[in-house]
Design a protein around this motif. Structure first.
Motif, PDB file in Angstrom:
ATOM      1  N   LYS A  79       0.913  -1.065  -0.001  1.00 56.38           N
ATOM      2  CA  LYS A  79       0.160   0.109   0.559  1.00 56.38           C
ATOM      3  C   LYS A  79       1.109   0.761  -0.109  1.00 56.38           C
ATOM      4  CE  LYS A  79      -3.921  -2.254   2.521  1.00 56.38           C
ATOM      5  NZ  LYS A  79      -4.800  -1.929   3.552  1.00 56.38           N
ATOM      6  N   GLY A  95       2.635  11.265   5.040  1.00 57.49           N
ATOM      7  CA  GLY A  95       2.049  12.325   5.177  1.00 57.49           C
ATOM      8  C   GLY A  95       2.462  12.895   6.716  1.00 57.49           C
ATOM      9  N   SER A  96       3.363  12.419   7.289  1.00 58.16           N
ATOM     10  CA  SER A  96       4.590  12.901   8.029  1.00 58.16           C
ATOM     11  C   SER A  96       5.397  14.034   7.500  1.00 58.16           C
ATOM     12  CB  SER A  96       4.951  11.940   9.630  1.00 58.16           C
ATOM     13  OG  SER A  96       5.595  11.186   8.938  1.00 58.16           O
ATOM     14  N   PRO A 115      -3.762   7.158   1.123  1.00 53.44           N
ATOM     15  CA  PRO A 115      -4.095   7.511   2.403  1.00 53.44           C
ATOM     16  C   PRO A 115      -5.074   9.159   2.550  1.00 53.44           C
ATOM     17  CG  PRO A 115      -2.086   7.746   1.880  1.00 53.44           C
ATOM     18  CD  PRO A 115      -2.687   6.802   0.752  1.00 53.44           C
ATOM     19  N   PRO A 116      -5.324   9.249   3.088  1.00 50.30           N
ATOM     20  CA  PRO A 116      -5.825  10.831   3.396  1.00 50.30           C
ATOM     21  C   PRO A 116      -4.708  11.723   4.306  1.00 50.30           C
ATOM     22  CG  PRO A 116      -7.687   9.296   4.353  1.00 50.30           C
ATOM     23  CD  PRO A 116      -6.489   8.384   3.992  1.00 50.30           C
ATOM     24  N   SER A 117      -3.736  10.739   4.902  1.00 48.20           N
ATOM     25  CA  SER A 117      -2.889  11.472   5.357  1.00 48.20           C
ATOM     26  C   SER A 117      -2.092  12.135   4.673  1.00 48.20           C
ATOM     27  CB  SER A 117      -1.542  10.774   6.361  1.00 48.20           C
ATOM     28  OG  SER A 117      -1.304   9.195   4.904  1.00 48.20           O
ATOM     29  N   LEU A 118      -2.001  12.023   3.241  1.00 50.58           N
ATOM     30  CA  LEU A 118      -1.360  12.692   2.518  1.00 50.58           C
ATOM     31  C   LEU A 118      -1.798  14.468   2.410  1.00 50.58           C
ATOM     32  CD1 LEU A 118      -0.922  10.433  -0.911  1.00 50.58           C
ATOM     33  CD2 LEU A 118       0.579  10.950   1.460  1.00 50.58           C
ATOM     34  N   THR A 178      -9.684  10.576  -2.461  1.00 52.65           N
ATOM     35  CA  THR A 178      -9.086  11.251  -0.791  1.00 52.65           C
ATOM     36  C   THR A 178      -9.961  12.493  -1.257  1.00 52.65           C
ATOM     37  OG1 THR A 178      -8.517  11.485   1.065  1.00 52.65           O
ATOM     38  CG2 THR A 178      -6.822  10.696  -0.425  1.00 52.65           C
ATOM     39  N   PRO A 203       2.066   4.557   1.783  1.00 49.11           N
ATOM     40  CA  PRO A 203       2.787   4.345   2.976  1.00 49.11           C
ATOM     41  C   PRO A 203       1.872   4.919   3.483  1.00 49.11           C
ATOM     42  CG  PRO A 203       4.531   3.504   2.117  1.00 49.11           C
ATOM     43  CD  PRO A 203       3.593   4.393   0.493  1.00 49.11           C
ATOM     44  N   SER A 204       1.106   5.863   4.468  1.00 47.50           N
ATOM     45  CA  SER A 204       0.257   5.998   4.924  1.00 47.50           C
ATOM     46  C   SER A 204       1.194   7.440   6.190  1.00 47.50           C
ATOM     47  CB  SER A 204      -1.052   6.153   5.971  1.00 47.50           C
ATOM     48  OG  SER A 204      -0.074   5.074   7.100  1.00 47.50           O
ATOM     49  N   TRP A 205       2.424   6.418   6.478  1.00 44.14           N
ATOM     50  CA  TRP A 205       3.450   7.400   7.118  1.00 44.14           C
ATOM     51  C   TRP A 205       3.728   9.146   6.167  1.00 44.14           C
ATOM     52  CZ3 TRP A 205       7.584   6.311   4.696  1.00 44.14           C
ATOM     53  CH2 TRP A 205       7.717   5.436   4.411  1.00 44.14           C
ATOM     54  N   SER A 217      -5.907   2.147  -0.785  1.00 41.60           N
ATOM     55  CA  SER A 217      -6.592   3.716  -1.987  1.00 41.60           C
ATOM     56  C   SER A 217      -5.067   4.782  -1.565  1.00 41.60           C
ATOM     57  CB  SER A 217      -7.578   3.762  -0.979  1.00 41.60           C
ATOM     58  OG  SER A 217      -7.582   3.963   0.788  1.00 41.60           O
TER      59      SER A 217
END
Length: 1013
Positions: free
Chosen positions: A155, A161-162, A181-184, A205, A157-159, A179
């Motif tokens: 996937k 976003g940090s 990740p909303p964190s982007l 998203t 990576p949601s991280w 999908s």
């Protein structure tokens, strides 16, 4: 006190120096460990990385001057195929990593997380797999991550976003799932986001709408569904917006785009399910260059005020429901006249009506593609069309056009593809069509053309497809016109009123696959010359007046799948040789005057594949045919015994006679060969004579600036000779090399008497002395602007003539076909077959039209008796012929050179084209070979072994539209598997188990057809 301070400072300085030295030594050790893995242990790679230079002076290494620590690593465009060593994490001062297109494999090491100063990570165009390591989250200074064109999975990576410093995130053309990740949405500094051609799905998203600095958003080639979130319309800085080839819906997209994205340069949403009308506000996008909304459900009129789009280059709106079949539907063309940079205008498959006017000739002179087929356009083709002198593709098929083809079409000398089929055009095919010498495809069928086929069509020597069936054409099919088109693949002239004989010159078409001449008034017999058309898959001659026997040579056309000779006047028996046609799936011999026994075996054993109606004197065959038994001939057994004795006597006498004649011939040939001087070669083969001085002048004194390559026997220079209008390549033999003179003679003799579209043309040769009185030998060829296939595959930037051409899958299939055609000609179509002995990428040259030409015949051997390809017809050899990696295993065991040996080398060539890996790659050791490597890959694993550049969908590479992303991916994967199977079958260890060249051509044609559709 002062002394104490000075002492302490001295100690600190020495400590710092020691620390710097130790740190530098750490970087050096890390680099050496990195080199070993990066280059796959190849000691010849990165020669500057040695003890004689400080590591800061090594190729691709940049250091901090004060601390002497590595801050940047830049290595590009190499063929190493290694991995990223964990030691990369020890280069803790690294700020930038550019390791692009060096065929990296394996995973991104988790030790990359130690690089806390890292700002740029660019690993695009490699073969990396696995997931992005989570440890990368520690690289908090990263602002540029580019991982496109790899095989990464998992996937997104949601991280990510940090990593708030990110400005560029590119992970396109991989295999990511899940999908977005909303964190982007937390990446407030992000300017460019590219996620194209992965396996992402779900809704887009809305969090992306928070990326206020975003100017580039590419989400195409995934499985996104639902609507485009309204939050995305807040991204007012967007310049590139692409959501092509997804499953998105909505009816307000076009309405919102102009207001939301005032700086938009590229807008592409083709291949979705969008609906709605074409708003006039699109004209406000003054920066717009690319507009692609094809293959959706848009409807209504196309706005007639597009003239303000002065920077527009591509207007692509096919496969929608624009127009209503009325006169004003084409009014928008008037406004496009002001778009002077327009290059591609595609409006096919809509409901556009109206009459074309001469205004069309006022469109941009830069226009190279004009496609408006499958609409409801009426009227005549305007004379003004002749003003579009840079047109390469003109498509007006499936409309209601009438009248004649305008004379002005003869001005379109760059035309490659002309499709006018299924209209109401009439009159004669104009003579000026012969001016279009670049034509490759012409479709004129289902019109009302009359008269004869113009003889000038013979000037179009690059023709591959010509279809003029279902017209009112008459007269003889010209004997020489199509004979000049030696690259012709399909010729369709059925349902006309042609008379006379089937042209014997069709025998020149050795690549011809489809020949449709049915429903005419042709007479005479099937010409013997057609036996040379070994690539034929479909031969349909039904409903003519052809007579005589069905020729037995049809049984030698082993690629035939369809043979229809019905409704003619054929007599005599059915030739038993037709049993040999293993691929024949339809044989129709009905409504003739055939007699005698129906053969058994092959297609004749398949009752559903054959039709023999209305041949009242046939007998025998399989029981399902319900034919009467054939009468038994009296004394048949006695005759058979007598015949057997005669045959034995004749063979014995004939063997003695042949041996005697062969002895005399060889004696005379050797005696004559002694008299042959290389200085007479130019005259012997009819070449223009050139001197050493002329070649010296043509190449600027054989200067290094003219050098384009070196080989085993010499160097090749680019030059210009007064005898030839085009650039030439001059191959100068290094006579100090053992075997160079022999290579010169072999190449001159091999190429002197053979001519083929896919063989490198020898223009002349020179055997003289240079200005110092030394022997000089050179061969002059056509210059190939795209260089060698090896350069194109491996992109060796040190080659002075390297190009930026990146071969896609269709181009590689075409090149494979070109080489196959050349081999088929060498092995099968000459009195004395030629075995090349050195098939490899560096010996395949590519011209500016990406047509391949096989060259370097310095090792070529003649095999007497082209009709026979058995072992008895092989040439002997006392030394191994060829290049390591491509030499067939039997040569190493002392076997004679053979056509099967060439097939082995060709198979390795195909696998190299597929994987981008050389057979001598260091990864192939301990029993692993390129053949075994590919053979082990299953259907599901094929994408893991292929050159990553081949995973870019064909439709995107060639600007075509497909209706289903899933179907497109499946087709490409299927074609890659088929291509691999051909290469594997050709490179089998046992010569007799290798695929024949004719079957190779058949299979490659099938792949090409799938890709085209």
């Amino acid at each position: 006190m002062v002394s104490l301070i000075m002492f302490l400072l001295s100690i600190a300085s020495q400590t710092l120096a020691v620390h710097v030295a130790l740190s530098s030594e750490t970087d050096k050790i890390a680099l050496l460990a990195l080199k070993d893995k990066l280059t796959n242990g190849n000691h010849d790679a990165l020669p500057s990385w040695n003890e004689s230079l400080h590591f800061c002076e090594w190729q691709g290494v940049t250091c901090n001057r004060r601390r002497m620590r590595v801050t940047a690593l830049i290595l590009q465009n190499q063929y190493w195929g290694g991995t990223l060593a964990p030691s990369l994490g020890n280069l803790t001062f690294l700020k930038a990593i550019f390791l692009t297109n060096i065929h990296l494999r394996g995973e991104i090491p988790r030790e990359i997380g130690h690089l806390k100063r890292l700002q740029i990570l660019d690993l695009k165009q490699n073969n990396l797999h696995g997931q992005i390591p989570m440890q990368m989250i520690n690289c908090s200074s990263l602002y540029w991550i580019i991982l496109t064109y790899n095989n990464l999975t998992g996937k997104v990576p949601s991280w990510f976003g940090s990593m708030v410093q990110l400005t560029h995130l590119g992970i396109a053309v991989n295999s990511f799932v899940g999908s977005i990740p909303p964190s982007l949405g937390n990446l407030s500094s992000l300017e460019q986001l590219s996620l194209t051609y992965n396996h992402l799905g779900g809704s887009i998203t809305p969090a992306l709408g928070r990326l206020s600095n975003l100017n580039f958003l590419a989400l195409g080639g995934n499985k996104f569904s639902g609507q485009v979130p309204y939050s995305l319309y807040n991204l007012s800085n967007i310049q590139v917006f692409s959501v092509t080839d997804n499953q998105l819906v909505g009816n307000t997209l076009l309405l919102n785009i102009p207001m939301a994205f005032p700086y938009l340069r590229e807008f592409t949403c083709g291949g979705n399910r969008f609906t709605g009308t074409f708003p006039s506000s699109i004209s406000n996008l003054s920066e717009l260059q690319v507009f692609d909304i094809g293959d959706n459900g848009f409807h209504g009129p196309i706005s007639p005020n597009l003239g303000s789009l002065h920077k527009l280059q591509i207007f692509f709106v096919p496969f929608n429901r624009f127009g209503s079949g009325r006169a004003y539907d084409l009014d928008f063309l008037f406004s496009l006249v002001n778009c002077t940079q327009l290059q591609k205008l595609v409006i096919e498959e809509n409901y556009l009506g109206g009459v074309l006017t001469d205004t069309i000739g006022n469109l941009s002179n830069n226009l190279d593609i004009l496609v408006m087929g499958s609409n409801q356009i009426s009227g005549k083709i305007p004379e003004g069309i002749g003003k579009l002198i840079n047109l390469k593709t003109l498509g007006m098929e499936r409309n209601s056009l009438e009248g004649i083809i305008p004379y002005s079409i003869g001005k379109l000398k760059n035309m490659v593809r002309l499709t006018l089929q299924e209209n109401k055009l009439y009159g004669k095919i104009p003579l000026v069509i012969g001016n279009l010498t670049m034509l490759s495809e012409v479709q004129l069928y289902s019109n009302k053309f009359e008269g004869i086929i113009p003889f000038t069509l013979g000037n179009c020597t690059k023709m591959e497809i010509f279809s003029a069936h279902e017209n009112n054409l008459s007269g003889n099919i010209p004997n020489q016109t199509f004979g000049y088109q030696q690259g012709l693949i399909a010729l369709s002239l059925f349902s006309n009123s042609f008379t006379g004989l089937i042209p014997s010159e069709l025998g020149n078409l050795i690549h011809l696959s489809v020949l449709y001449l049915q429903e005419n008034k042709l007479i005479g017999e099937i010409p013997m010359e057609l036996s040379a058309c070994s690539a034929l898959t479909e031969l349909v001659l039904e409903s003519n007046l052809i007579h005589g026997s069905i020729p037995s040579f049809l049984g030698s056309l082993l690629s035939l799948e369809i043979l229809d000779l019905s409704n003619n006047n054929f007599s005599s028996t059915i030739p038993h040789e037709l049993v040999n046609l293993k691929f024949l799936s339809m044989l129709n011999l009905s409504f003739n005057h055939l007699s005698g026994e129906v053969p058994e075996g092959g297609v004749f054993n398949n009752i559903t594949a054959i039709s023999l109606f209305r041949n009242k004197d046939l007998c025998g065959g399989i029981p399902q045919l319900n034919l009467s038994a054939c009468p038994m001939l009296p004394l048949q057994k006695k005759h058979k015994r007598s015949l057997k004795k005669r045959v034995i006597l004749i063979m014995a006498f004939g063997g003695v006679l042949i041996s005697f004649v062969a002895f005399i011939s060889i004696y005379l040939f050797k005696k004559k060969a002694k008299k042959l001087s290389t200085t007479s070669l130019a005259l012997q083969y009819g070449y223009v004579k050139v001197s050493y001085g002329e070649l010296h002048q043509a190449t600027n004194g054989f200067s290094s600036s003219n050098l384009v390559g070196t080989g085993s026997f010499g160097s090749v220079y680019r030059g210009n000779l007064v005898h030839f209008k085009r650039p030439v390549a001059v191959k100068v033999l290094n006579l100090q090399t053992h075997g160079a003179s022999k290579s010169f003679m072999a190449e001159c003799k091999a190429l002197g008497k053979i001519k083929h579209r896919n063989l490198l043309s020898i223009l002349t040769c020179c055997s003289s002395v240079d200005y110092n009185g030394n022997d000089f030998k050179a061969i002059v060829f056509d210059f190939m602007s795209n260089g060698s296939l090896e350069t194109l595959l491996h992109n060796r930037i040190e080659d002075s003539e390297s190009t930026n051409l990146s071969l896609n899958l269709m181009q590689r299939v075409n090149i494979a076909l070109d080489v196959a055609f050349a081999l088929d000609y060498l092995h099968s179509d000459l009195e004395e077959a030629v075995v090349h002995c050195d098939i490899k990428p560096s010996n395949i040259l590519v011209d500016d039209e990406v047509v391949a030409h096989l060259g370097d015949f310095g090792l070529a051997r003649l095999v007497h008796g082209a009709a026979s390809r058995s072992s008895s017809g092989q040439a002997t050899s006392s030394t191994i012929k060829g290049t390591v990696g491509y030499i067939p295993p039997e040569y190493g065991a002392g076997a004679s050179v053979s056509a099967e040996g060439d097939m082995y080398s060709y198979g390795i060539l195909l696998l190299e084209m597929l994987t981008g890996k050389k057979p001598t790659d260091t990864m192939f050791a301990e029993g692993l070979s390129l053949h075994n490597f590919c053979n082990a890959a299953t259907l599901e694993r094929i994408t893991e072994i292929v050159d990553s550049r081949l995973l870019i969908p064909i439709a995107k590479q060639e600007g075509r539209r497909v209706t289903s992303q899933q179907n497109m991916e499946g087709t490409i994967q299927e074609c890659l598997v088929s291509f691999a199977k051909i290469g594997i079958a050709c490179s089998e260890e046992v010569p007799t188990q290798r695929m024949s060249i004719k079957n190779v051509i058949k299979e490659l044609h099938a792949i090409k057809q799938k890709l085209f559709l």
